[in-house]
Design a protein around this motif. Structure first.
Motif, PDB file in Angstrom:
ATOM      1  N   MET A  77       0.825  -1.211   0.000  1.00  0.00           N
ATOM      2  CA  MET A  77       0.000   0.000   0.000  1.00  0.00           C
ATOM      3  C   MET A  77       0.862   1.265   0.000  1.00  0.00           C
ATOM      4  SD  MET A  77      -3.227  -0.960  -0.088  1.00  0.00           S
ATOM      5  CE  MET A  77      -4.412   0.163   0.617  1.00  0.00           C
ATOM      6  N   THR A  79       3.333   1.971   2.135  1.00  0.00           N
ATOM      7  CA  THR A  79       3.853   2.338   3.455  1.00  0.00           C
ATOM      8  C   THR A  79       5.177   1.585   3.677  1.00  0.00           C
ATOM      9  OG1 THR A  79       2.485   0.584   4.354  1.00  0.00           O
ATOM     10  CG2 THR A  79       1.600   2.807   4.463  1.00  0.00           C
ATOM     11  N   ARG A  81       7.647  -0.563   6.641  1.00  0.00           N
ATOM     12  CA  ARG A  81       7.514  -1.301   7.889  1.00  0.00           C
ATOM     13  C   ARG A  81       8.889  -1.788   8.325  1.00  0.00           C
ATOM     14  NH1 ARG A  81       2.798  -4.344   9.961  1.00  0.00           N
ATOM     15  NH2 ARG A  81       3.646  -5.969  11.293  1.00  0.00           N
ATOM     16  N   TRP A 303     -13.575  -9.489  23.456  1.00  0.00           N
ATOM     17  CA  TRP A 303     -12.697 -10.113  22.463  1.00  0.00           C
ATOM     18  C   TRP A 303     -12.254  -9.106  21.398  1.00  0.00           C
ATOM     19  CZ3 TRP A 303     -15.259 -15.432  20.782  1.00  0.00           C
ATOM     20  CH2 TRP A 303     -15.414 -16.238  21.913  1.00  0.00           C
ATOM     21  N   TYR A 304     -13.077  -8.072  21.206  1.00  0.00           N
ATOM     22  CA  TYR A 304     -12.871  -7.188  20.058  1.00  0.00           C
ATOM     23  C   TYR A 304     -12.636  -5.755  20.492  1.00  0.00           C
ATOM     24  CZ  TYR A 304     -16.124 -10.945  18.945  1.00  0.00           C
ATOM     25  OH  TYR A 304     -16.760 -12.150  18.885  1.00  0.00           O
ATOM     26  N   PRO A 306     -13.840  -2.283  18.852  1.00  0.00           N
ATOM     27  CA  PRO A 306     -14.750  -1.865  17.779  1.00  0.00           C
ATOM     28  C   PRO A 306     -14.041  -1.130  16.644  1.00  0.00           C
ATOM     29  CG  PRO A 306     -15.636  -1.256  19.927  1.00  0.00           C
ATOM     30  CD  PRO A 306     -14.229  -1.736  20.162  1.00  0.00           C
ATOM     31  N   SER A 307     -12.845  -0.633  16.912  1.00  0.00           N
ATOM     32  CA  SER A 307     -12.099   0.021  15.833  1.00  0.00           C
ATOM     33  C   SER A 307     -11.217  -1.007  15.137  1.00  0.00           C
ATOM     34  CB  SER A 307     -11.250   1.158  16.403  1.00  0.00           C
ATOM     35  OG  SER A 307     -10.280   1.534  15.444  1.00  0.00           O
ATOM     36  N   PHE A 308     -11.416  -1.162  13.832  1.00  0.00           N
ATOM     37  CA  PHE A 308     -10.664  -2.150  13.068  1.00  0.00           C
ATOM     38  C   PHE A 308      -9.163  -1.918  13.155  1.00  0.00           C
ATOM     39  CE2 PHE A 308      -8.570  -3.453   9.113  1.00  0.00           C
ATOM     40  CZ  PHE A 308      -8.941  -4.784   9.034  1.00  0.00           C
ATOM     41  N   ALA A 309      -8.779  -0.626  13.190  1.00  0.00           N
ATOM     42  CA  ALA A 309      -7.361  -0.288  13.139  1.00  0.00           C
ATOM     43  C   ALA A 309      -6.636  -0.639  14.436  1.00  0.00           C
ATOM     44  CB  ALA A 309      -7.202   1.200  12.842  1.00  0.00           C
ATOM     45  N   GLU A 310      -7.385  -0.757  15.542  1.00  0.00           N
ATOM     46  CA  GLU A 310      -6.738  -1.026  16.827  1.00  0.00           C
ATOM     47  C   GLU A 310      -6.380  -2.502  16.967  1.00  0.00           C
ATOM     48  OE1 GLU A 310      -5.911   1.301  19.063  1.00  0.00           O
ATOM     49  OE2 GLU A 310      -6.638   2.739  17.566  1.00  0.00           O
ATOM     50  N   LYS A 311      -5.555  -2.760  17.959  1.00  0.00           N
ATOM     51  CA  LYS A 311      -5.164  -4.129  18.267  1.00  0.00           C
ATOM     52  C   LYS A 311      -6.394  -4.914  18.723  1.00  0.00           C
ATOM     53  CE  LYS A 311      -1.432  -6.339  20.706  1.00  0.00           C
ATOM     54  NZ  LYS A 311      -0.446  -6.245  21.759  1.00  0.00           N
ATOM     55  N   GLN A 312      -6.569  -6.123  18.205  1.00  0.00           N
ATOM     56  CA  GLN A 312      -7.744  -6.918  18.531  1.00  0.00           C
ATOM     57  C   GLN A 312      -7.382  -7.965  19.577  1.00  0.00           C
ATOM     58  OE1 GLN A 312     -10.779  -6.261  17.447  1.00  0.00           O
ATOM     59  NE2 GLN A 312     -10.079  -4.584  16.140  1.00  0.00           N
ATOM     60  N   TYR A 314      -8.685 -10.698  20.549  1.00  0.00           N
ATOM     61  CA  TYR A 314      -8.832 -12.125  20.212  1.00  0.00           C
ATOM     62  C   TYR A 314      -7.601 -12.688  19.517  1.00  0.00           C
ATOM     63  CZ  TYR A 314      -9.878 -10.910  15.323  1.00  0.00           C
ATOM     64  OH  TYR A 314      -9.805 -10.449  14.033  1.00  0.00           O
ATOM     65  N   ILE A 315      -6.858 -11.830  18.849  1.00  0.00           N
ATOM     66  CA  ILE A 315      -5.680 -12.312  18.123  1.00  0.00           C
ATOM     67  C   ILE A 315      -4.595 -12.786  19.104  1.00  0.00           C
ATOM     68  CG2 ILE A 315      -3.811 -11.540  16.560  1.00  0.00           C
ATOM     69  CD1 ILE A 315      -5.927 -10.045  14.984  1.00  0.00           C
TER      70      ILE A 315
END
Lengths: 372, 531
Positions: A77, A79, A81, A303-304, A306-312, A314-315
């Motif tokens: 994309m 960017t 890393r 588990w989640y 709500p912000s997709f960009a944040e660390k989840q 459950y992972i």
């Protein structure tokens, strides 16, 4: 059928552990259900430091050349890393400005390589970028119906020299050429030969999955494992395990049915949720084969993020083990079952994350079995 | 003529506003439609996609029942490419009162709805997914409708009749002189540009936001926003709409639509402030699954794709701010006679199924005010895309041997699909594999249908609506959008907000295969692509 070690899961972790054990003279089998995370491999073993001689040899004997340099790599994309240990294909740079004038080459009709996103990222890093498109049909290269990375790579493995010729014609005073990572599916030497044939720095940038370098890595590791005498059971999966008093005696697979796989030791590296190593219901996260203890939060709403960009959260869930990676069941370790790879989630932060964690835990589990 | 002047301005790009604009435009009026967001973002795009036969309302609200069947039959003709004539069943389960069936059938027939009692065995054969425990079944002419396609087709036809559409344009105030509404103040949410538009009549078709627009006009309308939660399943388990033959309750309708099916709904009043961001609760998810499985037990083992909620724009009856006397019927208010405010009309309430009738009622009021006598033609003139027979015939007229993706495109675009037929083979490449959407179709939507973002594109083409929920097609389509709009940075943000929107519908049902897919998406976008 009896082996020294039976490995559940044929991805990066299972193959590295298997090769390590075969090299040490053990007789092993790998049960692989098919696709694994190498199909989506970025090419970098994140969080892994400088490889030991032994690890570098393990890969180079398989025909996979790694290089190590602390720096950054270019992401699809546009960017950057931080990365260090990587496949040879992956260019590592001390900082994002790795060139001045960049020729970015895409392919007409190929929508899985994001030249405009890449160009934007490179321009932000201070480079000037020209985007040019190759028309494979006009170059006499038969193009696949749907242009996806693997189909393209198959066509280009036979025609990479034509691509080099065409790129030479496009080249002006550019010091860097960026090509999509669609070279060298079968023949690992092609990316290096392309680099040698062009008078500028060549950077291969990632595409949408499947990952061509990842699939090549899988093939080479699997080949090496089989050359060493390992038994790779492709397209099979373990459906049941026989345990007695804290010891695993055998596992049952879908294809072999009554012919149980018996072994001294077992390694569980069936991956995380996506690979079905971990499973979940609205109430719980569990490990479906052995019923191993899993570390997870009991309240599903936690588990989640709500912000997709944040660390989840459950992972980070994973199978519980002791410090030698022996799997815990009802709080007590099973004496001959080890867990490795992404099924561990974030339960062992000292092992790192991603592909680096897979390597470390694979070696650690193998070493525990070899009592090193 | 001043380009900022129109005969009528319509506030709201849902199905009611789009339908009203089409009707007004067909009667020769110069129209402008504005919406603060995209088309079909409110209740229009957040429901079952059920084209009611009216049977659900027949017992308690005969008028709504009669309106539904009348419109149902009209829409099958004028909007055929948006409708799947699946038919519906009203089933009686052992825990239901079989005696209700007779009342139900009688009420249906009184409203003109064909309702045929069939043997449960036949029902099980017609619809193998139905709960085998059924003790009674009635067949009715329910159908599925794609509300996005229907809304887009109305707006397109309005434009073909000279209408103008301004999306992502917020109404910041009404222009009023004494007791007459003369126009609207707007601000573009994309560019920030402020602009005034003038018309002798302004139609308030803003759904749940109707209360606020009325406040701007200096009058009062009490909305009763009622949230309804729904679940989309990843497979189409049923071919017919399945309803419970009892008094309407929670989660008692299962509607097939394209490749998926949808169970709903719940009903709970929520404050107006929450309407822009309604979340589905775990309790609602549990209820929808448990009750849904009574209609079709296989739902228990079917992957859930997404949870979402809409807000019904119900209107409290006049002088009853408590909201106890809710009308589920059509509310068409001429504010001149109601409150002495000239040049202002509100159209609200009603249903997706009755949108055309609502539009006709509102347009009649507009025309009366403007002294226009042309009669309504929306009941007989087909929408763009629905002029020719079935999508398979349409596809065969264009392509000698249509591929599945060409047939899929024809089913979405109807006769307009000929516009994406190009000699360039590259246009046939697929952007979205789940829904078989090609480069040509995406580009056609970008060119002609006012696509600002990936979410807009999804509403127009189904890109990202399928099983993978936009795993890869989001990126591919973003590449085409970046090219069309010439702005890469905007597209990068667009991909991020598309993924966020998708996650919002996923985490309430985040277990099993949904969690697998979510983990994969996290991995791919964060670690592989580097978003």
């Amino acid at each position: 059928m009896r082996f020294d070690t039976v490995i559940l899961g044929g991805g990066l972790t299972g193959l590295v552990a298997g090769i390590r054990l075969q090299k040490a003279g053990k007789e092993t089998a790998i049960v692989s259900s098919g696709q694994n995370a190498l199909h989506f491999f970025s090419g970098s073993f994140e969080s892994f430091g400088e490889p030991t001689r032994e690890l570098a040899d393990l890969f180079s004997e398989a025909g996979i050349h790694l290089h190590y340099q602390e720096g950054v790599r270019l992401m699809p994309m546009g960017t950057f890393r931080p990365s260090a240990l990587s496949l040879e294909d992956i260019s590592l740079f001390p900082n994002p400005k790795f060139g001045n004038k960049v020729l970015l080459v895409n392919i007409v009709g190929y929508h899985d390589f994001f030249s405009s996103f890449l160009a934007q990222g490179l321009e932000e890093a201070g480079m000037s970028v020209r985007i040019r498109f190759l028309n494979l049909m006009e170059m006499g290269i038969k193009t696949p119906g749907e242009m996806r990375s693997v189909q393209l790579a198959r066509a280009l493995d036979r025609n990479w020299e034509k691509v080099v010729q065409e790129v030479r014609l496009l080249l002006k005073d550019d010091d860097t050429i960026i090509l999509p990572q669609v070279f060298g599916l079968e023949d690992a030497s092609i990316p290096g030969r392309i680099r040698q044939s062009l008078p500028a720095q060549v950077v291969f940038a990632g595409t949408l999955p499947p990952s061509v370098p990842g699939i090549r890595t899988l093939h080479l590791l699997k080949h090496r494992y089989e050359v060493l005498g390992g038994t790779y059971l492709m397209g099979d999966e373990v459906v049941q395990a026989h345990l007695h008093e804290g010891v695993v005696h055998s596992v049952v697979t879908k294809n072999l049915g009554q012919h149980y796989l018996e072994a001294e030791n077992f390694i569980l590296c069936t991956g995380s949720f996506f690979s079905k190593g971990l499973a979940s219901t609205p109430e719980k996260v569990y490990e479906p084969i052995f019923g191993a203890d899993v570390s997870f939060l009991p309240d599903r709403s936690s588990w989640y993020n709500p912000s997709f960009a944040e660390k989840q959260p459950y992972i980070g869930f994973g199978v519980c083990t002791d410090e030698c990676l022996k799997v815990l069941k009802e709080g007590a370790p099973l004496s001959n079952l080890y867990a490795a790879g992404s099924i561990l989630g974030a339960t062992h932060p000292e092992l790192g994350m991603g592909a680096g964690m897979c390597l470390r835990s694979a070696l650690k589990a193998a070493d525990s079995i070899l009592e090193l | 003529m001043n380009p900022n002047e129109f005969d009528v301005i319509i506030i709201g790009g849902g199905i009611t506003g789009a339908g009203t604009q089409r009707d007004c435009a067909m009667r020769g009026l110069r129209t402008l439609l504005v919406d603060r967001s995209d088309i079909a973002t409110g209740a229009t795009g957040r429901n079952h996609g059920l084209l009611h036969s009216g049977a659900r309302y027949a017992v308690n609200d005969a008028e709504s029942g009669a309106e539904c069947i009348q419109e149902n039959l009209i829409l099958r003709k004028i909007a055929s490419h948006c409708i799947d004539p699946s038919d519906g069943l009203f089933i009686t389960l052992p825990e239901d009162d079989l005696g209700y069936q007779a009342t139900f059938v009688e009420a249906c027939r009184a409203s003109g709805i064909s309702a045929e009692i069939i043997d449960p065995d036949l029902a099980r054969r017609l619809e193998p997914s139905v709960n085998p425990e059924i003790i009674g079944a009635v067949r009715v002419p329910d159908a599925s409708v794609d509300p996005f396609r229907l809304c887009a087709a109305n707006m397109l036809d309005a434009k073909l009749h000279g209408g103008q559409v301004r999306l992502h344009t917020e109404v910041t105030g009404l222009i009023k002189e004494e007791n007459t509404v003369k126009g609207i103040h707007t601000r573009s949410r994309l560019s920030g540009e402020e602009k005034d538009f003038f018309a002798p009549v302004v139609v308030n078709a803003s759904g749940v936001w109707g209360e606020q627009i009325c406040n701007m006009a200096g009058t009062r309308l009490t909305m009763f926003p009622a949230k309804g939660a729904l679940l989309i399943f990843a497979h189409r388990v049923n071919n017919m709409v399945i309803n419970r033959c009892r008094k309407p309750a929670n989660a008692d309708i299962l509607v097939p639509g394209d490749t998926v099916c949808i169970i709903g709904t719940t009903s709970s009043r929520i404050p107006l402030e929450e309407c822009l961001n309604v979340a589905v609760t775990p309790e609602e998810v549990n209820l929808l699954i448990t009750e849904g499985a009574r209609l079709a037990p296989s739902l228990l083992s079917t992957r859930i794709l997404r949870a979402y909620a809409g807000v019904r724009p119900l209107v409290s009856e006049d002088n009853d701010p408590s909201g106890r006397n809710i009308s589920r019927g059509i509310v068409c208010l001429d504010h001149e006679t109601r409150d002495g405010i000239k040049g202002f009309v509100t159209i609200s309430g009603g249903k997706l199924t009755t949108y055309r009738l609502m539009a006709e009622m509102a347009t009649d009021v507009v025309c009366r005010k403007l002294g226009v006598e042309k009669a309504c033609e929306t009941a007989v003139k087909a929408l763009p895309g629905s002029e020719e027979g079935s999508y398979e015939e349409v596809a065969r007229k264009i392509w000698e041997n249509p591929s599945t993706s060409q047939k899929a495109a024809a089913s979405r675009m109807g006769s307009r699909v000929s516009r994406i037929n190009s000699d360039d083979r590259r246009d046939e490449a697929l952007i979205c594999e789940c829904e078989e959407v090609s480069v040509g179709e995406v580009n056609a939507a970008i060119d002609r249908m006012e696509v600002n973002s990936l979410t807009d594109l999804r509403r127009r083409t189904r890109v990202g609506m399928g099983t993978c929920q936009g795993e890869f097609c989001a990126c591919r389509a973003a590449g085409l959008l970046a090219k069309a709009h010439g702005c890469v940075e905007r597209e990068r943000k667009d991909v991020a907000s598309f993924l966020q929107e998708r996650w919002k519908g996923n985490f309430p049902i985040g277990w099993g295969d949904t969690l697998r897919e979510a983990e994969y998406t996290q991995w791919v976008y964060k670690n592989v692509l580097g978003l």
